[in-house]
Design a protein around this motif. Structure first.
Motif, PDB file in Angstrom:
ATOM      1  N   PHE A 168       0.882  -1.172   0.000  1.00 20.98           N
ATOM      2  CA  PHE A 168       0.000   0.000   0.000  1.00 20.98           C
ATOM      3  C   PHE A 168       0.914   1.213   0.000  1.00 20.98           C
ATOM      4  O   PHE A 168       1.658   1.437   0.952  1.00 20.98           O
ATOM      5  N   TRP A 169       0.884   2.009  -1.052  1.00 18.93           N
ATOM      6  CA  TRP A 169       1.900   3.036  -1.240  1.00 18.93           C
ATOM      7  C   TRP A 169       1.833   4.168  -0.227  1.00 18.93           C
ATOM      8  O   TRP A 169       2.787   4.921  -0.074  1.00 18.93           O
ATOM      9  N   MET A 170       0.747   4.292   0.517  1.00 20.23           N
ATOM     10  CA  MET A 170       0.618   5.403   1.448  1.00 20.23           C
ATOM     11  C   MET A 170       0.673   4.956   2.912  1.00 20.23           C
ATOM     12  O   MET A 170       0.312   5.718   3.803  1.00 20.23           O
ATOM     13  N   SER A 171       1.130   3.758   3.189  1.00 19.35           N
ATOM     14  CA  SER A 171       1.108   3.262   4.569  1.00 19.35           C
ATOM     15  C   SER A 171       2.037   4.050   5.494  1.00 19.35           C
ATOM     16  O   SER A 171       1.712   4.236   6.668  1.00 19.35           O
ATOM     17  N   SER A 172       3.164   4.541   4.991  1.00 15.26           N
ATOM     18  CA  SER A 172       4.047   5.320   5.860  1.00 15.26           C
ATOM     19  C   SER A 172       3.399   6.652   6.237  1.00 15.26           C
ATOM     20  O   SER A 172       3.588   7.149   7.347  1.00 15.26           O
ATOM     21  N   GLY A 173       2.621   7.232   5.341  1.00  9.25           N
ATOM     22  CA  GLY A 173       1.899   8.468   5.667  1.00  9.25           C
ATOM     23  C   GLY A 173       0.844   8.245   6.725  1.00  9.25           C
ATOM     24  O   GLY A 173       0.662   9.061   7.622  1.00  9.25           O
ATOM     25  N   VAL A 174       0.149   7.118   6.633  1.00  4.60           N
ATOM     26  CA  VAL A 174      -0.874   6.783   7.628  1.00  4.60           C
ATOM     27  C   VAL A 174      -0.228   6.556   8.988  1.00  4.60           C
ATOM     28  O   VAL A 174      -0.736   7.031  10.017  1.00  4.60           O
ATOM     29  N   VAL A 175       0.909   5.871   9.009  1.00  5.01           N
ATOM     30  CA  VAL A 175       1.618   5.635  10.274  1.00  5.01           C
ATOM     31  C   VAL A 175       2.102   6.958  10.864  1.00  5.01           C
ATOM     32  O   VAL A 175       2.007   7.174  12.074  1.00  5.01           O
ATOM     33  N   PHE A 176       2.601   7.860  10.009  1.00  2.00           N
ATOM     34  CA  PHE A 176       3.058   9.151  10.520  1.00  2.00           C
ATOM     35  C   PHE A 176       1.913   9.959  11.125  1.00  2.00           C
ATOM     36  O   PHE A 176       2.077  10.574  12.170  1.00  2.00           O
ATOM     37  N   VAL A 177       0.772   9.981  10.461  1.00  3.28           N
ATOM     38  CA  VAL A 177      -0.376  10.727  10.999  1.00  3.28           C
ATOM     39  C   VAL A 177      -0.784  10.151  12.358  1.00  3.28           C
ATOM     40  O   VAL A 177      -1.062  10.900  13.294  1.00  3.28           O
ATOM     41  N   GLY A 178      -0.793   8.827  12.484  1.00  8.12           N
ATOM     42  CA  GLY A 178      -1.096   8.204  13.767  1.00  8.12           C
ATOM     43  C   GLY A 178      -0.075   8.565  14.833  1.00  8.12           C
ATOM     44  O   GLY A 178      -0.425   8.863  15.981  1.00  8.12           O
ATOM     45  N   LEU A 179       1.207   8.568  14.459  1.00 10.99           N
ATOM     46  CA  LEU A 179       2.267   8.953  15.387  1.00 10.99           C
ATOM     47  C   LEU A 179       2.146  10.414  15.794  1.00 10.99           C
ATOM     48  O   LEU A 179       2.320  10.765  16.967  1.00 10.99           O
ATOM     49  N   PHE A 180       1.802  11.269  14.842  1.00 11.40           N
ATOM     50  CA  PHE A 180       1.643  12.693  15.128  1.00 11.40           C
ATOM     51  C   PHE A 180       0.491  12.924  16.101  1.00 11.40           C
ATOM     52  O   PHE A 180       0.620  13.701  17.058  1.00 11.40           O
ATOM     53  N   ILE A 181      -0.630  12.254  15.888  1.00 11.92           N
ATOM     54  CA  ILE A 181      -1.778  12.394  16.796  1.00 11.92           C
ATOM     55  C   ILE A 181      -1.414  11.895  18.189  1.00 11.92           C
ATOM     56  O   ILE A 181      -1.753  12.530  19.198  1.00 11.92           O
ATOM     57  N   TYR A 182      -0.692  10.778  18.263  1.00  9.89           N
ATOM     58  CA  TYR A 182      -0.267  10.243  19.560  1.00  9.89           C
ATOM     59  C   TYR A 182       0.636  11.240  20.295  1.00  9.89           C
ATOM     60  O   TYR A 182       0.463  11.481  21.498  1.00  9.89           O
ATOM     61  N   ILE A 183       1.583  11.837  19.574  1.00 12.43           N
ATOM     62  CA  ILE A 183       2.493  12.797  20.201  1.00 12.43           C
ATOM     63  C   ILE A 183       1.732  14.029  20.681  1.00 12.43           C
ATOM     64  O   ILE A 183       1.969  14.527  21.784  1.00 12.43           O
TER      65      ILE A 183
END
Length: 83
Positions: free
Chosen positions: A26-41
């Motif tokens: 899935f070509w956008m999985s790193s973007g999804v992980v980053f958004v999740g990490l950003f929300i967590y932070i």
């Protein structure tokens, strides 16, 4: 010292995002992980970050999203490894 840390954050996030995108197909999985990490932070610290922290988060985002677009470009050009 901050410039070295910023460069390292950019390179590591691009590399990790590239591998994650390649493995998940899935070509956008790193973007999804980053958004999740950003929300967590943001939830953890309450938005009280200093300028250096914002710069590092911005560079990590740039690395994550640029790896997603690199995978998408490789797929669109027909590289069999990424299909």
């Amino acid at each position: 010292m901050i410039m070295l840390l910023a460069l390292l954050a950019l390179i590591v996030s691009f590399g990790a995002g590239f591998i994650l995108n390649m493995l998940t197909k899935f070509w956008m999985s790193s973007g999804v992980v980053f958004v999740g990490l950003f929300i967590y932070i943001m939830l953890k610290v309450g938005g009280s970050l200093q300028l250096v922290d914002w710069i590092l988060l911005l560079l990590v985002a740039f690395g994550a999203f640029s790896s997603a677009f690199a995978i998408r470009t490789l797929k669109s050009r027909g590289f069999r490894m990424f299909q």
